[in-house]
Design a protein around this motif. Structure first.
Motif, mmCIF file in Angstrom:
data_model
loop_
_atom_site.group_PDB
_atom_site.id
_atom_site.type_symbol
_atom_site.label_atom_id
_atom_site.label_comp_id
_atom_site.label_asym_id
_atom_site.label_seq_id
_atom_site.Cartn_x
_atom_site.Cartn_y
_atom_site.Cartn_z
ATOM 1 N N THR A 39 0.938 -1.302 0.054
ATOM 2 C CA THR A 39 -0.096 -0.117 -0.072
ATOM 3 C C THR A 39 0.756 1.233 0.054
ATOM 4 O OG1 THR A 39 -0.041 0.191 2.289
ATOM 5 C CG2 THR A 39 -1.896 -1.172 1.458
ATOM 6 N N ASP A 40 0.223 2.544 -0.350
ATOM 7 C CA ASP A 40 0.996 3.606 -0.214
ATOM 8 C C ASP A 40 1.571 3.800 0.934
ATOM 9 O OD1 ASP A 40 0.147 4.141 -2.918
ATOM 10 O OD2 ASP A 40 -1.353 5.549 -2.264
ATOM 11 N N VAL B 5 5.263 4.288 -5.021
ATOM 12 C CA VAL B 5 4.265 5.116 -5.141
ATOM 13 C C VAL B 5 4.143 5.857 -6.339
ATOM 14 C CG1 VAL B 5 3.460 7.295 -3.895
ATOM 15 C CG2 VAL B 5 4.439 5.556 -2.779
ATOM 16 N N TYR C 38 3.866 12.093 5.479
ATOM 17 C CA TYR C 38 2.838 11.394 5.032
ATOM 18 C C TYR C 38 2.084 10.669 6.442
ATOM 19 C CZ TYR C 38 0.081 7.854 2.546
ATOM 20 O OH TYR C 38 -1.022 7.185 2.083
ATOM 21 N N SER D 113 -5.036 6.697 0.699
ATOM 22 C CA SER D 113 -4.235 6.715 -0.623
ATOM 23 C C SER D 113 -3.323 7.997 -0.365
ATOM 24 C CB SER D 113 -5.301 6.879 -1.685
ATOM 25 O OG SER D 113 -4.506 7.375 -2.862
ATOM 26 N N ALA D 114 -2.077 7.802 -1.146
ATOM 27 C CA ALA D 114 -1.152 9.173 -1.262
ATOM 28 C C ALA D 114 -1.615 10.101 -2.267
ATOM 29 C CB ALA D 114 -0.109 8.831 -1.573
ATOM 30 N N ARG D 115 -2.652 9.948 -2.979
ATOM 31 C CA ARG D 115 -2.970 10.962 -4.095
ATOM 32 C C ARG D 115 -3.435 12.150 -3.671
ATOM 33 N NH1 ARG D 115 -5.695 8.109 -9.285
ATOM 34 N NH2 ARG D 115 -4.044 6.652 -8.887
ATOM 35 N N ARG E 28 2.509 3.938 -9.160
ATOM 36 C CA ARG E 28 0.872 4.107 -8.747
ATOM 37 C C ARG E 28 0.237 5.214 -9.124
ATOM 38 N NH1 ARG E 28 0.239 1.776 -3.511
ATOM 39 N NH2 ARG E 28 1.173 0.048 -4.432
ATOM 40 N N HIS E 29 0.854 6.429 -8.849
ATOM 41 C CA HIS E 29 0.274 7.638 -9.041
ATOM 42 C C HIS E 29 0.957 8.779 -9.955
ATOM 43 C CE1 HIS E 29 -2.234 6.570 -5.574
ATOM 44 N NE2 HIS E 29 -1.288 6.181 -4.764
#
Lengths: 194, 229
Positions: free
Chosen positions: A10-11, A29, A68, A74-76, A32-33
């Motif tokens: 996961t993030d 990360v 973070y 989510s990190a988005r 993913r983003h």
């Protein structure tokens, strides 16, 4: 899960690993983003600027990953916040001496407006969005373009979730009213035949 | 159409090129390797280098289309530089003085990330790759002979194997000379190694980038003479 059956972290896991002696884990990360962050930049600037700033966004994210919060789903939203700060720095650079952070009324609307102009009915959208309060507009666009929930918008902008919900409600209402005003033709005048 | 659908429609933009995302990954891995380096430079210097790296990486992406990996474009005469060199570097921690030229980072899942900015010190790069478990041959040639067939260079101890492009694409993704390359060791066939080749200094500062300079890679038969194992 990738084709080989490996489960991607996961993030939160990736960020935690990157802080625990494996900084390269942060690359997950980016994978993913990366597209979403580039799209965010591209919706708010021209293509060349988006390409130029993408690396800066990711380097800032990497260097500030200790900020973070592990409970974030989510990190988005957090990444969009960083992207916005990078964009604002770019706008300041374009207008030397002007601190847009100290002046929330300043934003790069002309860049966005120019892009909208090229789309179908974009001119009307541009006029309506341009008339919104910049803070409300950003909330509306994070919802409509980035598909963020009010809670995620709050993370992205660093504001309370209740404030995000209120701004979104206000922005939607004003957006609808003003677009109706522009696109609804005036009532036909009554004529009497004599 | 609903007003918000209209707004959503106006927000549609084309996706970024994969190379652009790979370049961002490469930048982060470079920053990660700098952070992990015991001999990290002073902050101000580090910042300058990072900014330079960013420009280089994204400048290289801009040149991607022009500098496609056209194996069929091999030309002229070979002059090989040393193809083998003993590896003495600590795995996953590139020698700091070489960061400007290339970076090798082994990730937790065994994938090895390679980013080459300037094709300097091929022997050092080869040693770094071998130290991270990649049976690799790295060579710099002035130009390629007409008889080069796309997976071997006449006169070089490495020879291509029977592996298809499909297999190669499983082993290697990305491009080491532009956005960064990922070597998936778990997908490497038995008795196979990787050969990296460039015909000149392919750093993005090179005026030849995209103008006839070739850089590429292929799978070769692993051997002690070619890939060190």
């Amino acid at each position: 899960v990738d084709p080989t059956g490996r489960v991607d972290p996961t993030d939160g896991d990736a960020v935690a690993q990157s802080l625990a002696g494996r900084p390269e884990a942060f690359a997950a990360v980016v994978h993913r983003h990366g597209q979403a962050v580039h799209a965010y930049l591209l919706r708010r600037s021209d293509g060349q600027t988006a390409d130029d700033l993408l690396g800066e966004v990711w380097l800032r994210a990497f260097r500030s990953r200790h900020n973070y919060k592990q409970h974030w789903h989510s990190a988005r939203p957090w990444l969009y916040g960083i992207a916005r700060n990078v964009l604002r720095a770019e706008w300041r650079r374009r207008v030397p001496g002007h601190d847009c952070l100290a002046d929330p009324g300043h934003d790069p609307w002309p860049d966005v407006d120019a892009r909208l102009d090229a789309t179908r009915q974009g001119a009307a959208l541009g006029v309506v969005l341009g008339a919104l309060n910049p803070k409300d507009r950003e909330v509306l666009l994070l919802a409509a373009w980035e598909h963020l929930s009010p809670a995620e918008i709050a993370v992205s902008l660093g504001i309370p979730a209740g404030t995000a919900r209120w701004r979104l409600h206000r922005a939607r209402t004003q957006f609808r009213q003003r677009l109706d005003e522009i696109t609804t033709p005036p009532p036909l005048a009554c004529t009497k035949e004599t | 159409m609903d007003l918000f659908q209209l707004l959503e429609e106006a927000g549609k933009v084309p996706p970024a090129q994969d190379a652009m995302i790979d370049a961002a990954v490469g930048l982060v891995l470079t920053a990660a390797s700098q952070e992990g380096s015991q001999s990290a430079p002073a902050p101000s210097l580090a910042r300058r280098r990072t900014r330079r790296h960013r420009r280089i990486a994204f400048g290289a992406v801009a040149s991607t289309a022009a500098a496609a990996l056209a194996v069929a474009a091999f030309l002229a005469v070979t002059a090989l530089l040393p193809a083998t060199h003993p590896g003495s570097r600590k795995p996953s921690h590139p020698v700091h003085a070489q960061l400007a030229a290339w970076t090798v980072v082994k990730q937790a899942d065994g994938t090895v990330n390679v980013k080459i900015r300037e094709f300097r010190d091929p022997a050092g790069l080869q040693a770094a790759l071998r130290a991270d478990g990649v049976p690799a041959s790295v060579i710099l040639v002035r130009s390629l002979p007409p008889s080069a067939n796309g997976n071997s260079i006449p006169g070089d101890p490495c020879h291509g194997g029977p592996w298809s492009q499909f297999v190669q694409d499983k082993v290697v993704t990305g491009n080491p000379f532009r956005a960064g390359m990922f070597i998936h060791l778990s997908a490497l066939p038995r008795h196979a190694g990787i050969q990296l080749v460039a015909t000149a200094n392919v750093g993005s500062n090179s005026p030849q980038l995209g103008g006839g300079t070739f850089a590429g890679y292929w799978l070769v038969q692993a051997s002690s003479r070619c890939t060190g194992s």
